[in-house]
Design a protein around this motif. Structure first.
Motif, mmCIF file in Angstrom:
data_model
loop_
_atom_site.group_PDB
_atom_site.id
_atom_site.type_symbol
_atom_site.label_atom_id
_atom_site.label_comp_id
_atom_site.label_asym_id
_atom_site.label_seq_id
_atom_site.Cartn_x
_atom_site.Cartn_y
_atom_site.Cartn_z
ATOM 1 N N ALA A 115 3.329 -23.627 -54.041
ATOM 2 C CA ALA A 115 3.533 -22.541 -53.087
ATOM 3 C C ALA A 115 2.420 -22.512 -52.036
ATOM 4 N N GLN A 116 2.754 -22.024 -50.855
ATOM 5 C CA GLN A 116 1.709 -21.711 -49.870
ATOM 6 C C GLN A 116 1.106 -20.376 -50.276
ATOM 7 N N VAL A 117 -0.214 -20.348 -50.346
ATOM 8 C CA VAL A 117 -0.876 -19.157 -50.874
ATOM 9 C C VAL A 117 -1.938 -18.661 -49.903
ATOM 10 N N VAL A 118 -1.900 -17.373 -49.608
ATOM 11 C CA VAL A 118 -3.023 -16.733 -48.920
ATOM 12 C C VAL A 118 -3.646 -15.753 -49.902
ATOM 13 N N LEU A 119 -4.964 -15.810 -49.989
ATOM 14 C CA LEU A 119 -5.728 -14.937 -50.889
ATOM 15 C C LEU A 119 -6.631 -14.059 -50.030
ATOM 16 N N VAL A 120 -6.522 -12.747 -50.210
ATOM 17 C CA VAL A 120 -7.296 -11.791 -49.415
ATOM 18 C C VAL A 120 -8.293 -11.078 -50.319
ATOM 19 N N ASP A 121 -9.529 -10.939 -49.864
ATOM 20 C CA ASP A 121 -10.506 -10.188 -50.658
ATOM 21 C C ASP A 121 -11.470 -9.473 -49.720
ATOM 22 N N ASP A 122 -11.928 -8.302 -50.146
ATOM 23 C CA ASP A 122 -12.808 -7.519 -49.266
ATOM 24 C C ASP A 122 -14.271 -7.927 -49.377
ATOM 25 N N ASN A 123 -14.596 -8.806 -50.312
ATOM 26 C CA ASN A 123 -15.980 -9.259 -50.457
ATOM 27 C C ASN A 123 -16.231 -10.502 -49.605
ATOM 28 N N PRO A 124 -17.510 -10.793 -49.355
ATOM 29 C CA PRO A 124 -17.820 -11.998 -48.572
ATOM 30 C C PRO A 124 -17.476 -13.297 -49.301
#
Lengths: 81, 434
Positions: free
Chosen positions: B35-44
């Motif tokens: 799968a194409q995956v985007v991972l989002v996180d609020d940390n650096p």
């Protein structure tokens, strides 16, 4: 030894290791108070992970920045209240 | 594996929110499944709270293995970015990224939003220097030096031992670890570890690292005192009360699931956690949840749930199924642990009339006692209406008064008004391809 980054906290020059968060940099200078609450109480960070909003400071003129989530950048100007 | 180019407007097959163990495992599993995956996180950096600071800071073998798989996987990672709103029906999240906000659409969504510490009010808890246990550790991992600083660690759960050991390694003088649970229940839990050699070894290592530090049961901080900052805490154990001088108090009474985004999208909650089925699927069929937003259970359980969600979200229920046994075993361990560290009633009696409960709006205990619900308290006192939006006082009032926090509204965090109107798509160069 990690690379040192020069920033300014309340007008004072400070050197901290690259990767340090602004909150850790402020505390490392002995400054425990980051902001003043709406009734004027002194406050500092409690959660360390961007949830509590107690560590808000002004960074490069931009107010209300959560200092625990922002790594230092060279030349950054940080102001507590 | 190379990351495939993101499609026309940058919308992935699988969008993962949260890059702690559950999110990493989910993203890697989904990506390795094609799968194409985007991972989002609020940390650096990736790693969540337990592996905060990413692969540079966490070299223990399990973390290193996952970071290595993550690095080579071809996942698009959007750091320093937080989800501020979402519409389930159009499968869209609104994300505030360093370059401004944008909408990301997805086929499947995996929420791995983790947990936060549970803070309970006591007189003086708003003094600078009083922090969460994990909070102080997070600051240490973000570069705070503690050499020569006196620290009292207090609250409940095995996290206290881990934090105590880490703070000492960082040079702190850990004066005391105060565990509120009684000795008998902690001992019973420790006996249960005999059946889990890896956990037992971990616990033994912490005890060794803490050898000279007093670890007291049935013990808690009654008040924190100081002029403008923390100087000392008053401790109680049974009838004995004494004072410890300290620079920091690291206090947390456990963990609390971050369910705000799931609730906003309309996922059903079960108590304080998101309800999921065996496949880690929420009540919305295209939203999966993994890790501590589905209940507090530690990194091992989070990794298993993340892998299951990664398989489920990419249409491989049979591969997910092979992990059910291990996951259910980890869940049983977690529920034994949570039962051993249940919070004692005396902690409800700590706040005095003038003790602040809502730290954003400075609402005192006495003002809240007159309200009948969290909603009524919001209307009458502004409790929970400040920037943290009830993330700190909500769980505290749930413990103190039995209130439920039931009104999640966008934006999930305070944002610039500009961020509410996204005017761009995700661009290749703002993603870290890992």
């Amino acid at each position: 030894m990690p690379k040192q980054i020069a920033i300014e906290i309340n007008g004072k020059a400070v050197q901290v290791a690259e990767g340090t968060s602004v909150a850790a940099a402020i505390l490392s200078t002995g400054q425990m108070v980051f902001r003043s609450s709406i009734t004027g109480e002194p406050r500092g960070p409690i959660c360390g992970m961007g949830i509590c909003f107690e560590c808000r400071v002004t960074i490069d003129g931009r107010p209300q920045c959560r200092s625990c989530q922002i790594p230092v950048r060279p030349g950054m100007m940080v102001a507590t209240t | 594996m190379m990351a495939p180019p993101i499609n026309d407007a940058g919308h992935p097959d699988v969008l993962v929110v949260g890059a702690g163990p559950a999110g990493l495992a989910a993203a890697v599993t989904a990506r390795e499944s094609g799968a194409q995956v985007v991972l989002v996180d609020d940390n650096p950096a990736a790693g969540g709270q337990i592996w905060r600071g990413g692969e540079r800071a966490h070299t223990e073998s399990r973390a290193a293995r996952w970071f290595a798989r993550f690095q080579g996987a071809g996942i698009r990672f959007l750091a320093n970015s937080q989800v501020i709103a979402g519409v389930a029906a159009s499968r869209t999240l609104l994300v505030e990224a360093p370059r401004g906000s944008l909408e990301i659409r997805f086929r499947s969504l995996i929420l791995a939003t983790g947990s936060r510490e549970l803070f309970l009010p006591f007189p003086g808890w708003t003094l600078p220097g009083v922090m969460g246990a994990g909070g102080l550790q997070a600051l240490v991992e973000s570069g705070l030096p503690l050499k020569g600083k006196r620290v009292v660690v207090a609250g409940s759960g095995p996290l206290l031992l881990a934090v105590g050991a880490n703070l000492r390694k960082a040079g702190a003088e850990v004066v005391l670890i105060a565990e509120q649970a009684p000795r008998a229940t902690v001992a019973r839990f420790a006996l249960g570890l005999l059946a889990r050699p890896s956990k037992l070894a971990q616990a033994a290592a912490f005890r060794l690292a803490l050898a000279a530090i007093p670890y007291r049961h049935g013990c808690w901080i009654e008040t924190a005192q100081g002029a403008g900052r923390l100087e000392r805490v008053r401790i109680r154990q049974g009838r004995r009360i004494w004072t410890e001088r300290c620079d920091y108090a690291a206090v947390a009474y456990g963990l609390y699931p971050n369910t705000e985004l799931a609730a906003l999208l309309g996922c059903r909650l079960d108590g304080v956690a998101v309800a999921v089925d065996e496949q880690q699927r929420s009540s919305l069929h295209y939203v999966y949840c993994a890790g501590e937003c589905t209940g507090i259970g530690g990194a091992e359980l989070s990794l298993l749930e993340g892998r299951i969600a990664g398989y489920s979200a990419t249409g491989q229920p049979d591969r997910a199924k092979r992990l059910f046994g291990k996951r259910n075993q980890a869940r049983r361990f977690a529920s034994r642990l949570n039962a051993a560290f249940v919070l004692r009633g005396e902690l409800r009696a700590l706040p005095q009339a003038d003790t602040l409960v809502c730290r954003c709006e400075d609402v005192a205990f006495a003002a809240l006692k007159r309200s009948s619900s969290f909603r009524a308290a919001k209307l009458h006192t502004r409790c929970g209406m400040g920037p943290c939006q009830g993330r700190v006082c909500g769980p505290a009032t749930e413990f103190l008064f039995g209130w439920k926090t039931d009104s999640i509204r966008p934006p999930l965090f305070p944002v610039c008004a500009r961020s509410l109107v996204p005017d761009r798509s995700l661009s290749e160069d703002e993603l870290t391809s890992v």
